[in-house]
Design a protein around this motif. Structure first.
Motif, PDB file in Angstrom:
ATOM      1  N   LEU A  86      56.581  43.042  12.300  1.00 21.17           N
ATOM      2  CA  LEU A  86      56.897  44.391  12.294  1.00 21.17           C
ATOM      3  C   LEU A  86      58.126  44.295  12.564  1.00 21.17           C
ATOM      4  CD1 LEU A  86      53.688  43.788  15.430  1.00 21.17           C
ATOM      5  CD2 LEU A  86      53.634  44.605  12.967  1.00 21.17           C
ATOM      6  N   THR A  87      58.959  43.487  13.322  1.00 20.33           N
ATOM      7  CA  THR A  87      60.555  43.916  13.724  1.00 20.33           C
ATOM      8  C   THR A  87      61.010  43.971  12.219  1.00 20.33           C
ATOM      9  OG1 THR A  87      60.720  43.049  15.580  1.00 20.33           O
ATOM     10  CG2 THR A  87      62.541  43.007  13.988  1.00 20.33           C
ATOM     11  N   ALA A  88      61.179  43.194  11.120  1.00 20.22           N
ATOM     12  CA  ALA A  88      61.230  42.760   9.940  1.00 20.22           C
ATOM     13  C   ALA A  88      60.606  43.666   8.565  1.00 20.22           C
ATOM     14  CB  ALA A  88      61.143  41.304   9.196  1.00 20.22           C
ATOM     15  N   SER A  89      59.638  44.531   8.936  1.00 20.89           N
ATOM     16  CA  SER A  89      58.507  45.298   8.202  1.00 20.89           C
ATOM     17  C   SER A  89      59.283  47.110   8.180  1.00 20.89           C
ATOM     18  CB  SER A  89      57.502  45.783   8.180  1.00 20.89           C
ATOM     19  OG  SER A  89      57.095  45.843   9.862  1.00 20.89           O
ATOM     20  N   GLY A  90      60.447  46.209   9.788  1.00 20.43           N
ATOM     21  CA  GLY A  90      60.833  48.112  10.446  1.00 20.43           C
ATOM     22  C   GLY A  90      59.829  48.954  10.670  1.00 20.43           C
ATOM     23  N   GLY A  91      58.793  48.469  11.156  1.00 24.01           N
ATOM     24  CA  GLY A  91      57.452  49.426  12.498  1.00 24.01           C
ATOM     25  C   GLY A  91      57.942  49.613  13.387  1.00 24.01           C
ATOM     26  N   ALA A  92      58.555  48.191  14.104  1.00 26.54           N
ATOM     27  CA  ALA A  92      58.658  49.012  15.206  1.00 26.54           C
ATOM     28  C   ALA A  92      59.931  49.951  16.259  1.00 26.54           C
ATOM     29  CB  ALA A  92      59.647  47.245  16.170  1.00 26.54           C
ATOM     30  N   LYS A  93      60.760  49.435  14.278  1.00 28.19           N
ATOM     31  CA  LYS A  93      61.577  50.341  15.032  1.00 28.19           C
ATOM     32  C   LYS A  93      61.137  51.945  14.529  1.00 28.19           C
ATOM     33  CE  LYS A  93      66.761  51.287  13.269  1.00 28.19           C
ATOM     34  NZ  LYS A  93      66.185  53.019  12.890  1.00 28.19           N
ATOM     35  N   ALA A  94      61.170  51.921  13.110  1.00 28.92           N
ATOM     36  CA  ALA A  94      60.084  52.898  12.721  1.00 28.92           C
ATOM     37  C   ALA A  94      59.075  53.692  13.842  1.00 28.92           C
ATOM     38  CB  ALA A  94      59.429  53.417  11.913  1.00 28.92           C
ATOM     39  N   PHE A  95      58.102  53.066  15.143  1.00 27.48           N
ATOM     40  CA  PHE A  95      57.342  53.386  15.830  1.00 27.48           C
ATOM     41  C   PHE A  95      58.090  54.037  17.458  1.00 27.48           C
ATOM     42  CE2 PHE A  95      55.210  52.556  20.019  1.00 27.48           C
ATOM     43  CZ  PHE A  95      53.974  53.446  19.925  1.00 27.48           C
ATOM     44  N   GLY A  96      59.131  53.060  17.028  1.00 29.70           N
ATOM     45  CA  GLY A  96      59.919  53.141  18.461  1.00 29.70           C
ATOM     46  C   GLY A  96      61.233  55.267  17.954  1.00 29.70           C
ATOM     47  N   ASP A  97      61.034  55.473  16.781  1.00 30.18           N
ATOM     48  CA  ASP A  97      61.963  56.131  16.470  1.00 30.18           C
ATOM     49  C   ASP A  97      61.044  57.465  16.721  1.00 30.18           C
ATOM     50  OD1 ASP A  97      64.411  55.410  15.723  1.00 30.18           O
ATOM     51  OD2 ASP A  97      63.787  54.766  13.775  1.00 30.18           O
ATOM     52  N   TRP A  98      59.672  57.158  16.074  1.00 23.59           N
ATOM     53  CA  TRP A  98      58.853  58.429  16.500  1.00 23.59           C
ATOM     54  C   TRP A  98      58.927  58.833  17.621  1.00 23.59           C
ATOM     55  CZ3 TRP A  98      54.051  57.018  18.580  1.00 23.59           C
ATOM     56  CH2 TRP A  98      52.504  58.253  18.402  1.00 23.59           C
ATOM     57  N   ALA A  99      58.462  57.645  18.539  1.00 24.76           N
ATOM     58  CA  ALA A  99      57.691  58.006  19.764  1.00 24.76           C
ATOM     59  C   ALA A  99      58.746  58.286  21.229  1.00 24.76           C
ATOM     60  CB  ALA A  99      57.291  56.507  20.861  1.00 24.76           C
ATOM     61  N   ILE A 100      59.668  58.043  21.080  1.00 25.19           N
ATOM     62  CA  ILE A 100      60.863  58.700  21.655  1.00 25.19           C
ATOM     63  C   ILE A 100      61.147  60.561  21.470  1.00 25.19           C
ATOM     64  CG2 ILE A 100      63.312  59.156  20.083  1.00 25.19           C
ATOM     65  CD1 ILE A 100      64.727  57.316  22.472  1.00 25.19           C
ATOM     66  N   HIS A 101      60.792  60.717  20.536  1.00 24.97           N
ATOM     67  CA  HIS A 101      60.306  62.305  19.705  1.00 24.97           C
ATOM     68  C   HIS A 101      59.378  63.182  20.823  1.00 24.97           C
ATOM     69  CE1 HIS A 101      64.138  62.549  17.079  1.00 24.97           C
ATOM     70  NE2 HIS A 101      63.305  61.383  16.898  1.00 24.97           N
ATOM     71  N   LYS A 102      58.341  62.093  21.285  1.00 24.53           N
ATOM     72  CA  LYS A 102      56.948  62.225  21.017  1.00 24.53           C
ATOM     73  C   LYS A 102      57.120  62.110  23.185  1.00 24.53           C
ATOM     74  CE  LYS A 102      54.840  63.762  17.470  1.00 24.53           C
ATOM     75  NZ  LYS A 102      55.100  64.875  17.400  1.00 24.53           N
ATOM     76  N   ILE A 103      57.590  61.240  23.317  1.00 26.60           N
ATOM     77  CA  ILE A 103      57.677  60.954  25.026  1.00 26.60           C
ATOM     78  C   ILE A 103      59.528  60.755  24.608  1.00 26.60           C
ATOM     79  CG2 ILE A 103      57.667  58.622  26.597  1.00 26.60           C
ATOM     80  CD1 ILE A 103      55.218  57.270  24.673  1.00 26.60           C
ATOM     81  N   ARG A 104      59.373  61.814  26.193  1.00 27.78           N
ATOM     82  CA  ARG A 104      60.475  61.537  26.048  1.00 27.78           C
ATOM     83  C   ARG A 104      61.463  62.023  27.308  1.00 27.78           C
ATOM     84  NH1 ARG A 104      62.394  66.311  22.643  1.00 27.78           N
ATOM     85  NH2 ARG A 104      60.230  66.853  20.964  1.00 27.78           N
ATOM     86  N   THR A 105      60.907  60.701  27.902  1.00 30.44           N
ATOM     87  CA  THR A 105      61.038  60.260  29.877  1.00 30.44           C
ATOM     88  C   THR A 105      60.484  58.775  29.925  1.00 30.44           C
ATOM     89  OG1 THR A 105      59.596  60.867  30.923  1.00 30.44           O
ATOM     90  CG2 THR A 105      61.683  62.929  30.420  1.00 30.44           C
ATOM     91  N   ARG A 106      62.224  58.450  30.420  1.00 31.86           N
ATOM     92  CA  ARG A 106      61.649  57.142  30.341  1.00 31.86           C
ATOM     93  C   ARG A 106      60.223  57.202  31.753  1.00 31.86           C
ATOM     94  NH1 ARG A 106      63.889  54.236  34.201  1.00 31.86           N
ATOM     95  NH2 ARG A 106      64.932  52.465  33.334  1.00 31.86           N
ATOM     96  N   GLU A 107      60.097  57.945  32.589  1.00 29.82           N
ATOM     97  CA  GLU A 107      58.463  57.646  33.381  1.00 29.82           C
ATOM     98  C   GLU A 107      57.922  57.930  32.257  1.00 29.82           C
ATOM     99  OE1 GLU A 107      61.532  59.821  34.343  1.00 29.82           O
ATOM    100  OE2 GLU A 107      62.299  58.966  36.021  1.00 29.82           O
ATOM    101  N   GLY A 108      58.098  58.331  31.236  1.00 32.42           N
ATOM    102  CA  GLY A 108      56.769  58.972  30.618  1.00 32.42           C
ATOM    103  C   GLY A 108      56.479  57.587  29.585  1.00 32.42           C
ATOM    104  N   SER A 109      57.288  56.900  29.726  1.00 30.65           N
ATOM    105  CA  SER A 109      57.226  55.594  28.993  1.00 30.65           C
ATOM    106  C   SER A 109      56.366  54.639  29.782  1.00 30.65           C
ATOM    107  CB  SER A 109      58.066  55.195  28.091  1.00 30.65           C
ATOM    108  OG  SER A 109      59.596  54.925  29.415  1.00 30.65           O
ATOM    109  N   GLN A 110      56.592  54.718  30.928  1.00 27.21           N
ATOM    110  CA  GLN A 110      56.030  54.280  31.922  1.00 27.21           C
ATOM    111  C   GLN A 110      54.440  54.189  32.048  1.00 27.21           C
ATOM    112  OE1 GLN A 110      58.649  53.290  35.505  1.00 27.21           O
ATOM    113  NE2 GLN A 110      60.423  53.558  34.350  1.00 27.21           N
ATOM    114  N   TYR A 111      54.462  55.689  32.001  1.00 25.67           N
ATOM    115  CA  TYR A 111      53.040  56.118  32.637  1.00 25.67           C
ATOM    116  C   TYR A 111      52.065  55.549  31.535  1.00 25.67           C
ATOM    117  CZ  TYR A 111      54.610  59.532  35.751  1.00 25.67           C
ATOM    118  OH  TYR A 111      54.941  59.994  37.321  1.00 25.67           O
ATOM    119  N   MET A 112      52.997  55.615  29.939  1.00 29.08           N
ATOM    120  CA  MET A 112      51.926  55.482  28.547  1.00 29.08           C
ATOM    121  C   MET A 112      51.873  53.945  28.701  1.00 29.08           C
ATOM    122  SD  MET A 112      53.563  55.164  24.830  1.00 29.08           S
ATOM    123  CE  MET A 112      54.456  52.827  25.650  1.00 29.08           C
ATOM    124  N   THR A 113      52.003  53.330  29.295  1.00 34.65           N
ATOM    125  CA  THR A 113      52.118  51.575  29.189  1.00 34.65           C
ATOM    126  C   THR A 113      51.025  51.717  30.188  1.00 34.65           C
ATOM    127  OG1 THR A 113      54.657  51.697  29.095  1.00 34.65           O
ATOM    128  CG2 THR A 113      53.572  49.266  29.942  1.00 34.65           C
TER     129      THR A 113
END
Length: 517
Positions: A86-113
């Motif tokens: 998942l790392t080598a394919s760039g999927g993890a990085k792409a998901f992180g890039d996408w999610a950081i625009h959707k989930i804009r705060t540290r608190e939001g990332s914790q709520y999501m988890t």
């Protein structure tokens, strides 16, 4: 020494060594050796034999292979390789890039988890390892420490599955309840209905889940967690830089393909979930011959399902890897690094299984359960007593399921004998205490897999989670004591949750005063 107070020596020694040295393998090994010496009356040769056979019986016993443990290790190896691809394919990085625009705060990332943890309630292993793969790219981008992520995962795995009747835990518990009802000839109770009635009495599980969201909302970093969170926010270092023993984390650089897409992460994860759930249903129907969900999850083969789901998800991730253009790390290196990432978790898990076996042989659980049976207290305090003893037993033995198996029949028979109206509260208190003790134990397999899923050092996870577990346990204790005094479930549950909120708020105020001092 079996079944006496001396049976507490191995687990206590192990806990002390963990706290003093922070070396989990050394501490587990010392506990195994001391326990084996005690069992074999300090005969060195017999002790060596005992340790070897304890290890051997994890995988091969009585002329047959133990597929349960073998399958779990195979799944961990598949998972390590899956993470790497998942790392080598760039999927993890792409998901992180996408999610950081959707989930804009540290608190939001914790709520999501936390919300994801509540949503995957089928099995604690499945929860711990799957949530980590989805949440880690997001929490990493928001500089949430891996210790905090491990806490969020662990506190929404066992607490959620122990409240769900449609889960491997729920099915196991309902099966035990059915036996208790039959043994005690309780004609007014049914196993499934009893489990549902137990849910609101499980003060700890409810409190632990609520605390996850309070921690995110209040930015509540207490005890050792503050050090990890401050370092992550200030420097971006998500784990202790002086500690490279991180299960589930890639130790060597793997090139992340810049052409990766979000689908390269999400499709393998969805495949993992769908195939695993399908296999759980299939194996449950094959074993039980029935189609109702309780029977299916009572007889499902969780680890086989994980192996099949992990294998298919890994194949999908490999296909994405090979069909991509651009620069990428060699297939062999990605595979090897993925396997290496899981070895620390496997070492800890094997030694944890061994010491659980040693502790069982020396009679730690029998001694603690005997204390309950010999106790002479006001019957109204029975749920409170069972909560405390079950917590200490699960903490000492590292297994909530083992504690369920021992303490639920004892709690049921005591309640029937002393006061039948306490039957449901007594059983629920055992579940609550077992999950509490499991959360605090360094030899809990659920804790091992939560730290693995988060990519956190195991001891860092245990030490940072304990203060939060104690906070939820204190609130739960207030609830069980109030129940003893008032016999009111509603009042006791409300006061439990109100106490938890108050304790969290007071802890936050103390932290703020300390920061400004």
């Amino acid at each position: 020494m079996e079944g006496t107070i001396f049976s507490l020596i191995p687990p206590i020694l192990m806990i002390i060594l963990v706290l003093l040295t922070r070396k989990v393998l050394l501490s587990l090994g010392a506990g195994i050796i001391v326990g084996a010496l005690m069992i074999e009356s300090f005969d060195v040769l017999e002790t060596i034999k005992r340790i070897w056979f304890t290890f051997q019986e994890l995988f091969y016993a009585e002329g047959s292979w133990d597929l349960w443990s073998i399958q779990l290790i195979i799944f961990l190896l598949f998972l390590g390789m899956l993470i790497a691809f998942l790392t080598a394919s760039g999927g993890a990085k792409a998901f992180g890039d996408w999610a950081i625009h959707k989930i804009r705060t540290r608190e939001g990332s914790q709520y999501m988890t936390g919300l994801l943890g509540m949503g995957i309630f089928i099995d604690d292993y499945f929860n711990s390892l799957t949530i980590g793969q989805v949440s880690r790219p997001v929490t990493d981008r928001h500089r949430v420490s891996r210790a905090k992520l491990a806490y969020l995962i662990d506190s929404t795995s066992a607490p959620v599955t122990v409240l769900s009747p449609i889960s491997s835990w729920g099915a196991y518990i309902i099966g035990i309840i059915a036996t208790i009802i039959s043994t005690n000839e309780l004609t007014n109770y049914q196993a499934f209905n009893s489990f549902i009635q137990m849910v609101p009495y499980n003060f700890y599980a409810i409190s632990a889940i609520l605390l996850v969201f309070l921690v995110a909302w209040l930015n509540l970093d207490i005890g050792p967690m503050k050090k990890h969170e401050d370092r992550a926010k200030e420097t971006g270092q998500l784990v202790d830089p002086d500690n490279d023993d991180i299960p589930g984390d890639l130790q060597s650089e793997i090139y992340e393909n810049t052409l990766g897409k979000v689908s390269h992460l999400m499709i393998p994860i969805v495949v993992l979930i769908v195939v695993t759930l399908s296999m759980m249903i299939y194996t449950g129907i094959q074993a039980s011959g029935e189609t109702n969900l309780i029977s299916i999850f009572a007889d499902t083969d969780v680890n086989l399902s994980l192996v099949v789901g992990g294998f298919v998800a890994l194949l999908v991730s490999i296909i994405f890897y090979f069909t991509q253009n651009g620069e990428k790390t060699s297939f062999g290196r990605v595979s090897i690094e993925g396997i290496k990432a899981m070895l620390p978790a496997i070492y800890i898990l094997v030694l944890a299984w061994m010491i659980v076996s040693i502790i069982g042989a020396i009679g730690t659980d029998a001694y603690l359960s005997g204390l309950v049976e010999r106790s002479n207290i006001n019957v109204a305090y029975l749920p409170f007593l069972l909560f405390i003893v079950s917590g200490f037993m699960a903490f000492s033995t590292g297994t909530s399921w083992g504690t369920f198996g021992i303490m639920l029949p004892i709690a049921g028979s005591m309640a029937v004998t002393l006061d039948p109206s306490l039957f449901i509260p007594a059983l629920a208190a055992v579940l609550a205490g077992s999950v509490f003790g499991d959360h605090c134990s360094p030899i809990s397999d659920t804790s091992v897999l939560s730290s693995t899923g988060a990519g956190a050092n195991h001891i860092d996870h245990v030490l940072t989670q304990i203060p939060y577990a104690i906070l939820a346990a204190l609130a739960s204790s207030v609830g069980y004591l109030l129940f003893a005094w008032t016999d009111s479930l509603l009042l006791s549950l409300i006061v439990t949750l109100a106490t938890l909120v108050l304790l969290a708020y007071l802890a936050k105020q103390l932290l703020m005063k300390k920061d400004t001092a």
